[in-house]
Design an enzyme around this catalytic site. Structure first.
Site, PDB file in Angstrom:
ATOM      1  N   VAL A  47       0.843  -1.199   0.000  1.00 48.36           N
ATOM      2  CA  VAL A  47       0.000   0.000   0.000  1.00 48.36           C
ATOM      3  C   VAL A  47       0.877   1.248   0.000  1.00 48.36           C
ATOM      4  O   VAL A  47       0.424   2.337   0.333  1.00 48.36           O
ATOM      5  CB  VAL A  47      -0.955   0.024   1.212  1.00 48.36           C
ATOM      6  CG1 VAL A  47      -2.043  -1.027   1.061  1.00 48.36           C
ATOM      7  CG2 VAL A  47      -0.193  -0.177   2.523  1.00 48.36           C
ATOM      8  N   ARG A  87       4.193   2.372  -2.502  1.00 46.40           N
ATOM      9  CA  ARG A  87       4.411   2.826  -3.870  1.00 46.40           C
ATOM     10  C   ARG A  87       4.736   1.611  -4.731  1.00 46.40           C
ATOM     11  O   ARG A  87       5.434   0.696  -4.298  1.00 46.40           O
ATOM     12  CB  ARG A  87       5.570   3.836  -3.934  1.00 46.40           C
ATOM     13  CG  ARG A  87       5.170   5.240  -3.479  1.00 46.40           C
ATOM     14  CD  ARG A  87       4.255   5.884  -4.498  1.00 46.40           C
ATOM     15  NE  ARG A  87       3.836   7.235  -4.166  1.00 46.40           N
ATOM     16  CZ  ARG A  87       2.686   7.538  -3.594  1.00 46.40           C
ATOM     17  NH1 ARG A  87       1.862   6.575  -3.212  1.00 46.40           N
ATOM     18  NH2 ARG A  87       2.333   8.796  -3.380  1.00 46.40           N
ATOM     19  N   ASP A 128      -2.176  -2.749  -4.054  1.00 41.82           N
ATOM     20  CA  ASP A 128      -3.000  -1.583  -4.331  1.00 41.82           C
ATOM     21  C   ASP A 128      -2.271  -0.570  -5.198  1.00 41.82           C
ATOM     22  O   ASP A 128      -2.898   0.353  -5.724  1.00 41.82           O
ATOM     23  CB  ASP A 128      -3.423  -0.926  -3.010  1.00 41.82           C
ATOM     24  CG  ASP A 128      -4.390   0.220  -3.224  1.00 41.82           C
ATOM     25  OD1 ASP A 128      -5.455  -0.019  -3.830  1.00 41.82           O
ATOM     26  OD2 ASP A 128      -4.086   1.353  -2.804  1.00 41.82           O
ATOM     27  N   GLU A 161       0.583   2.330 -13.760  1.00 36.27           N
ATOM     28  CA  GLU A 161      -0.844   2.461 -13.454  1.00 36.27           C
ATOM     29  C   GLU A 161      -1.543   3.227 -14.567  1.00 36.27           C
ATOM     30  O   GLU A 161      -1.015   4.243 -15.026  1.00 36.27           O
ATOM     31  CB  GLU A 161      -1.034   3.181 -12.111  1.00 36.27           C
ATOM     32  CG  GLU A 161      -0.505   2.380 -10.934  1.00 36.27           C
ATOM     33  CD  GLU A 161      -0.772   3.040  -9.579  1.00 36.27           C
ATOM     34  OE1 GLU A 161      -1.399   4.124  -9.540  1.00 36.27           O
ATOM     35  OE2 GLU A 161      -0.371   2.462  -8.551  1.00 36.27           O
ATOM     36  N   HIS A 218      -5.348   1.365  -6.714  1.00 38.74           N
ATOM     37  CA  HIS A 218      -4.788   2.503  -5.973  1.00 38.74           C
ATOM     38  C   HIS A 218      -5.909   3.227  -5.220  1.00 38.74           C
ATOM     39  O   HIS A 218      -6.095   4.445  -5.355  1.00 38.74           O
ATOM     40  CB  HIS A 218      -4.081   3.465  -6.924  1.00 38.74           C
ATOM     41  CG  HIS A 218      -3.032   4.309  -6.246  1.00 38.74           C
ATOM     42  ND1 HIS A 218      -1.872   4.701  -6.851  1.00 38.74           N
ATOM     43  CD2 HIS A 218      -2.980   4.834  -4.989  1.00 38.74           C
ATOM     44  CE1 HIS A 218      -1.147   5.427  -6.023  1.00 38.74           C
ATOM     45  NE2 HIS A 218      -1.800   5.523  -4.868  1.00 38.74           N
ATOM     46  N   SER A 226      -6.720   2.208  -1.667  1.00 39.87           N
ATOM     47  CA  SER A 226      -6.753   1.741  -0.279  1.00 39.87           C
ATOM     48  C   SER A 226      -7.059   2.850   0.707  1.00 39.87           C
ATOM     49  O   SER A 226      -7.614   2.606   1.779  1.00 39.87           O
ATOM     50  CB  SER A 226      -5.420   1.085   0.088  1.00 39.87           C
ATOM     51  OG  SER A 226      -4.343   1.997  -0.004  1.00 39.87           O
TER      52      SER A 226
END
Length: 328
Positions: A234, A236, A260, A265, A284, A286
């Site tokens: 959670v 990077r 996450d 991305e 992404h 959380s």
């Protein structure tokens, strides 16, 4: 008296949201506000005093930095500052602040949620439900399980407190080793992380992205973990060497992973992580609780008031470290 100029980096939809925010409307009464997307950022930065990076996923600031001729303060609407941490920013006199504290408890709840999902095989139950299959299984206890939280800032501490409250035994890993930490008890030095990984059932990555932490979870780190361990990221995406994680999962060196954040991305559709049965993927999110955008704006608005009156700003980032130093 001439009003200060505030540049706000945001998408079109975000600009509309911000314009409706009471906190931003209050700022507009005391500043010249320039809303801009990435293409117009350089123009918006000319003669601007402050930059609010509301679009915290944008990587546009370095390319537009040449136009920041009067900038005194940059605020980013996230805890991580890596999108705006580049040599020009680091070497400048511009003060950098972040939104530390907004997502701590929400991310801690997410971590507890994925740990329970693994332990109680909730994802397996959903798969069986879709097939209308009644298949009894036994599940794991989480009480007494050993957890290592890599990253001892506020988010890591919130995770430690929440997991301790449900009976898990939590240690930390940070820049320096220490004992008797109020939230972790024992904190190991991240420089010797692989020496300690074999002892843990769950490893949670929440460290900031710096030159020292980039790629810290590689093939050596995953090989050091228990084959029954689960890995949770959670922090990077670039903390992890993705190919090494995929290889470890395929080889059975890990029992599972909850991810996450990713080095790319959105996660590409062809990524094998999407279809691995022992992997939980979330986009992404959380820390993103209902109302989080309003809270981010309120954090900036509070700092804006401080900046205008000359009061100390909250969440000032140490640009050499890459994060807000902790008191502990």
């Amino acid at each position: 008296m001439e009003k200060p100029v505030l540049a706000v980096l945001c998408g079109d939809d975000q600009a509309r949201e911000l314009a409706e925010s009471p906190a931003v409307q209050g700022i507009e009464s005391s500043a010249v506000v320039r809303y801009t997307g990435e293409a117009g950022l350089a123009d918006a930065l000319r003669d601007a005093d402050v930059l609010f990076v509301y679009d915290f996923l944008s990587r546009a600031v370095p390319d537009a930095w040449h136009a920041a001729n009067k900038l005194r303060w940059l605020h980013i609407a996230s805890a991580g500052v890596d999108p705006v941490m580049f040599p020009g920013m680091r070497d400048s006199d511009v003060v950098l602040t972040n939104s530390r504290g907004v997502f701590d408890d929400s991310i801690a709840e997410y971590v507890l949620g994925v740990i329970l999902t693994f332990a109680k095989d909730l994802h397996g139950s959903l798969d069986l439900q879709r097939e209308s299959r009644w298949q009894h299984r036994e599940s794991e206890r989480i009480a007494g399980r050993e957890v290592l939280v890599v990253g001892t800032g506020p988010i890591g501490r919130a995770i430690a407190r929440m997991l301790t409250a449900v009976g898990m035994t939590v240690s930390g890993a940070g820049r320096r080793a220490r004992e008797n930490d109020p939230d972790f008890g024992t904190v190991h030095a991240s420089a010797v992380l692989t020496d300690h990984l074999p002892a843990y059932d769950y490893v949670v990555a929440v460290a900031p992205l710096t030159g020292q932490t980039k790629g810290m979870f590689d093939s050596a780190a995953f090989a050091a973990m228990k084959r029954t361990a689960r890995f949770v990221n959670v922090g990077r995406g670039e903390l992890v060497v993705t190919a090494d994680l995929v290889g470890a999962l395929r080889a059975g060196e890990l029992a599972g992973a909850a991810l996450d954040v990713f080095d790319t991305e959105p996660l590409p559709p062809e990524s094998p992580l999407w279809t691995m049965k022992n992997v939980l993927v979330s986009p992404h999110m959380s820390g993103d609780f209902t109302g989080w955008r309003d809270t981010l704006v309120e954090v900036f608005a509070d700092n804006w008031s401080r900046w205008q009156t000359g009061a100390p700003l909250r969440n000032v980032v140490d640009k050499e470290l890459g994060y807000v130093p902790s008191d502990r």
